[in-house]
Scaffold this active site. Structure first.
Site, short mmCIF file in Angstrom:
data_model
loop_
_atom_site.label_atom_id
_atom_site.label_comp_id
_atom_site.label_asym_id
_atom_site.label_seq_id
_atom_site.Cartn_x
_atom_site.Cartn_y
_atom_site.Cartn_z
N GLU A 149 0.84 -1.21 0.00
CA GLU A 149 0.00 0.00 0.00
C GLU A 149 0.87 1.25 0.00
O GLU A 149 0.55 2.25 -0.66
CB GLU A 149 -0.89 -0.05 1.25
CG GLU A 149 -2.13 0.80 1.19
CD GLU A 149 -3.15 0.34 0.17
OE1 GLU A 149 -2.84 -0.55 -0.64
OE2 GLU A 149 -4.25 0.91 0.17
N THR A 202 -5.22 9.05 -5.67
CA THR A 202 -5.25 8.97 -4.21
C THR A 202 -4.34 10.02 -3.56
O THR A 202 -4.71 10.67 -2.59
CB THR A 202 -4.81 7.56 -3.77
OG1 THR A 202 -5.65 6.63 -4.42
CG2 THR A 202 -4.93 7.40 -2.27
#
Lengths: 328, 328
Positions: A149, A202
């Site tokens: 991530e 993001t």
């Protein structure tokens, strides 16, 4: 949370590998859940990514195929979050002698706010765990998934990877030390998800959030997260709905989503329990009390987006309590 | 939350009054509970305040006696939170024809951070409710108790009055509209309370709190409150302990409390589950798993305070689930 030593001990008593290849599904996830910025997330049954992993004779990791990514993801194993996470895992258990090949089949859009990279990473990690016969608790894999991530989004958050890995509704109580709590939820809670096909990276979605906030607003927010958690335990869908309000992040991020407030009004008018942004967007989601309402809301929002010339994807699902699973 | 109309309807079918006088106890409360600033509180069995209320022949409210306040509270019914709250209640149900006299017996120190004014106000409201035979849910009284709180502290918060009135562990999910949720708790949770006898006015303790905070710190805080609420539902005392951390308010308010960090270290070393400031202080409290540990901690902290020439009061209690009660 199990220690990696436990994984090593478990594997020491196992045959080298039980099978030569495995096909794994891992679910999409909705992070933040409106009032739980950075600490709450849940998994859904649809969509999700798939990984086919095969043992090879040559130590090291290769990626032979990626589908569904429109050519956006790297085949170079040093640059792909799936292979990098798997490599971290193999190193941690001193098994760099192993060779694996990865096929990644993206079954959801990238940059959708549905934990796309998390689903791929978790599928990869669950595949190698399965191939090696490591039957310790999946939570052992969480730190490796968070590494992936970090590479994908620039920060090692767990609000997508934890629910993708553990299934269900998950609270990340703390990052240092990592403390993850699985929460219950009402069985009849349905989720309508719509991804408006616009680009919201993001990193940028994170950068527009204010660093300084009013204490008064923070108090409102933690009253709401405490209410949401209570509603989940009490199976009180009304309380869940009343609590799912976000006065800090949504007002900023919603600006990146076409007709966010119009879509919310439509969903609420049609009987949604709550409505909000999934992760950093642009996907939006609504909780409903039944499948039919979730389907109607998904269709209505997609039609609206078509009307303003924006393509979309829609999904209807209950909460996925299983997390990743072997498909064959 | 019941509507005041329900109270009126209930009283319309009752005899005028069932008894001429009543003696009521209402409990002290611990607000904030470390990570739940302004939204969490719980009631204890000891200490608490007492009100003796008698019906009189002359409409209006009088206060004939106050004990235990060292002369600090006003006998003037227009200036006393107990009588003012009772007056608001009587007005709301159109019963200003009624006359009552109040005796207030303070059984805990004023300005202790233990919800002293809330306990008195709730005792008064529960007394008039009982005298009138109003058997609707006590939560009807909450707005009137908050009026009293506004007068006493300069803000109408509910994190003391709500647990004092409803008993148990209470979440104030929202103020506008008021939304109060009663939370469960492990039965074997004990509470050690020590009040160091130094002056920390509530208004000042509130003023030193920063108005602007870091989003990052707020996220840590709402991870913790979500963890605490989960721990309460799961009866997981370890999780309760891990979650009871406050990086926003405690670092500031602890400066007003003598040897706060030394006392915390002592309590934690003796096996406390958690330790923190009660409300705006200066009282501190520790959760423990048994009565014995709570007693030992209370004694140890009081001895320490004696050593630095500070007087103190100490209390040991489980959580009070009943709220106010009629004593005779």
């Amino acid at each position: 949370m199990n220690d990696i030593q436990e994984v090593k001990d478990t594997l020491a008593t196992k045959p080298q590998h039980l099978t030569d290849s495995v096909h794994v599904f891992a679910p999409a996830t909705v992070a933040n859940v409106v009032c739980g910025f950075d600490v709450l997330g849940f998994a859904v049954n649809e969509p999700g990514d798939e990984v086919i992993m095969r043992l090879t004779n040559k130590p090291g990791i290769t990626i032979s195929k990626i589908t569904g990514d429109e050519g956006r993801l790297p085949l170079n194993p040093a640059k792909n979050t799936v292979s990098v996470s798997v490599e971290h895992y193999l190193k941690s258990i001193d098994r760099t002698d192993i060779g694996v090949d990865i096929e990644l089949h993206k079954k959801m859009p990238i940059g959708s706010g549905l934990g796309s990279s998390s689903a791929s990473t978790v599928a990869g990690l669950f595949a190698i765990k399965t191939l090696l016969g490591d039957d310790t608790d999946p939570s052992t894999l969480l730190p490796f998934a968070m590494k992936g991530e970090e590479m994908a989004c620039g920060h090692g958050h767990a609000d997508n990877v934890a629910p993708a890995l553990l299934g269900g509704f998950v609270l990340i109580r703390s990052y240092e030390p990592l403390d993850v709590v699985r929460l219950p939820h009402p069985e009849n809670l349905w989720c309508a998800i719509v991804f408006p096909d616009v680009d919201v990276p993001t990193r940028e979605a994170r950068q527009i959030i204010r660093n300084k906030i009013n204490m008064k607003d923070a108090v409102t927010q933690w009253g709401n997260i405490a209410g949401l958690v209570s509603g989940l335990f009490m199976q009180d869908i009304d309380l869940i709905g009343r609590s799912m309000k976000d006065i800090l992040v949504e007002p900023v991020r919603s600006m990146l989503i076409p007709d966010f407030y119009e879509m919310r009004q439509m969903a609420m008018d049609m009987g949604a329990v709550s409505f909000g942004i999934s992760g950093s967007g642009p996907s939006v989601f609504a909780f409903t009390r039944d499948e039919e309402t979730a389907k109607l809301i998904t269709n209505k929002l997609r039609n609206h987006l078509t009307g303003i010339k924006i393509g979309s994807y829609g999904y209807v699902s209950t909460i996925n309590d299983a997390g990743p699973r072997v498909m064959c």
